[in-house]
Design a protein around this motif. Structure first.
Motif, short mmCIF file in Angstrom:
data_model
loop_
_atom_site.label_atom_id
_atom_site.label_comp_id
_atom_site.label_asym_id
_atom_site.label_seq_id
_atom_site.Cartn_x
_atom_site.Cartn_y
_atom_site.Cartn_z
N ILE A 1 0.83 -1.21 0.00
CA ILE A 1 0.00 0.00 0.00
C ILE A 1 0.87 1.26 0.00
CG2 ILE A 1 -1.76 1.27 1.30
CD1 ILE A 1 -2.73 -1.50 2.31
N LYS A 2 2.04 1.19 0.64
CA LYS A 2 3.04 2.27 0.62
C LYS A 2 2.52 3.59 1.19
CE LYS A 2 5.60 0.51 -3.37
NZ LYS A 2 6.10 0.79 -4.73
N VAL A 3 1.75 3.51 2.27
CA VAL A 3 1.26 4.74 2.90
C VAL A 3 1.80 4.86 4.32
CG1 VAL A 3 -0.80 5.93 3.75
CG2 VAL A 3 -0.81 4.86 1.51
N MET A 4 1.89 3.76 5.01
CA MET A 4 2.38 3.74 6.39
C MET A 4 3.00 2.38 6.68
SD MET A 4 -1.36 3.47 8.33
CE MET A 4 -1.89 5.05 7.71
N GLY A 5 3.78 2.32 7.74
CA GLY A 5 4.42 1.07 8.13
C GLY A 5 3.46 0.10 8.79
N ARG A 6 3.96 -1.09 9.10
CA ARG A 6 3.10 -2.13 9.67
C ARG A 6 2.44 -1.68 10.96
NH1 ARG A 6 4.81 -7.27 13.18
NH2 ARG A 6 5.39 -5.48 14.41
N ASN A 7 3.22 -1.10 11.90
CA ASN A 7 2.66 -0.73 13.20
C ASN A 7 1.58 0.33 13.06
OD1 ASN A 7 4.38 -2.53 14.40
ND2 ASN A 7 5.89 -1.01 15.02
N ASN A 8 1.84 1.34 12.22
CA ASN A 8 0.83 2.40 12.01
C ASN A 8 -0.40 1.84 11.31
OD1 ASN A 8 2.26 4.47 13.23
ND2 ASN A 8 3.31 5.06 11.36
N LEU A 9 -0.19 0.87 10.40
CA LEU A 9 -1.33 0.26 9.73
C LEU A 9 -2.19 -0.50 10.72
CD1 LEU A 9 -2.87 -0.40 7.13
CD2 LEU A 9 -1.35 -2.35 6.81
N MET A 10 -1.54 -1.26 11.61
CA MET A 10 -2.30 -2.00 12.62
C MET A 10 -3.05 -1.04 13.54
SD MET A 10 0.05 -5.34 13.59
CE MET A 10 1.43 -4.39 14.25
N TYR A 11 -2.39 0.06 13.92
CA TYR A 11 -3.05 1.07 14.77
C TYR A 11 -4.27 1.65 14.05
CZ TYR A 11 -3.74 5.35 17.47
OH TYR A 11 -4.29 6.37 18.23
#
Length: 245
Positions: free
Chosen positions: A172-182
């Motif tokens: 998706i290239k918008v945010m990292g894994r942790n921010n995506l999970m948040y």
């Protein structure tokens, strides 16, 4: 803007299967699998023209199909009736109608009544030839642009075609894994444990893999291709991604 370029091969109007896959937003290999699975159905409308593409990087040359109008429409019929697929159907119909109209105009040209009209007709024909050549070049460039993305997609997907949350974030290239999970927890899609709520599993947006460990059962969340599209729409809605015009 649609990249569905219709070509004339052996007096038949056809479209590159890679362009259909791109319009649907899916891997080309997924579309090829559909065609191979239902090959008998596709051959009801004529032989399937298989072509070897130029090699991009190491490996075997990619194969693709030139599908006639009926075969191209059939390939979309076997896809889920999502908004993307419905738009692809509309674009495909318009592309073939425009190509047939252009062929009809070529086969039944209006004879110029003067030298001036003949000269203008010649200039217009040359401009149209250049426009079609440019459009074909743009389509080929689009295919080349897709190649590394498809290669990455194939590399990170497991045998079931699903992705880890980390790889989903990379796609998706918008945010990292942790921010995506948040983000997904805030949207009430993931629970605090980062396992999706059951309704999103039932909708086939996510899957959960259970693995026995020395401390008990470990649950791992995987994202389906449909889930990737779902997350992108959420990010568009929340302003993280600008919608394509």
């Amino acid at each position: 803007m649609s990249n569905l370029t219709i070509q004339t091969i052996n007096d038949s109007l056809v479209v590159d299967s890679r362009l259909i896959a791109a319009e649907l937003g899916i891997e080309h290999r997924a579309l090829k699998k559909t065609i191979q699975t239902y090959q008998v159905d596709f051959e009801e409308f004529g032989n399937i023209d298989t072509v070897s593409a130029d090699i991009i990087g190491p490996g075997k040359p990619e194969t693709f199909y030139f599908l006639n109008e009926a075969q191209a429409n059939l390939s979309l019929t076997y896809s889920n009736n999502t908004p993307i697929v419905r738009q692809a159907k509309i674009k495909l119909i318009k592309a073939f109608e425009a190509a047939k109209k252009a062929l009809l105009e070529i086969s039944q040209p209006k004879l110029p009544s003067s030298y001036k009209e003949a000269l203008l007709a010649l200039v217009e024909a040359e401009e149209e030839k250049e426009r079609l050549a440019l459009k074909a070049a743009e389509a080929e460039a689009k295919i080349s642009e897709m190649a590394p993305k498809v290669e990455f997609y194939q590399r990170v997907a497991d045998d079931t075609g699903t992705f880890s949350l980390a790889d989903a974030a990379k796609l998706i290239k918008v945010m990292g894994r942790n921010n995506l999970m948040y983000f997904l927890r805030e949207q009430k899609i993931l629970q605090f444990s980062n396992v999706p709520y059951q309704k999103f599993i039932d909708q086939k947006l996510f899957t959960v893999i259970e693995k026995e460990t020395h401390v008990g059962v470990r649950l791992t969340t995987r994202v389906t291709q449909k889930g990737i599209e779902f997350i992108i729409r959420l990010l568009e809605r929340e302003g993280y991604i600008q919608k394509a015009s």
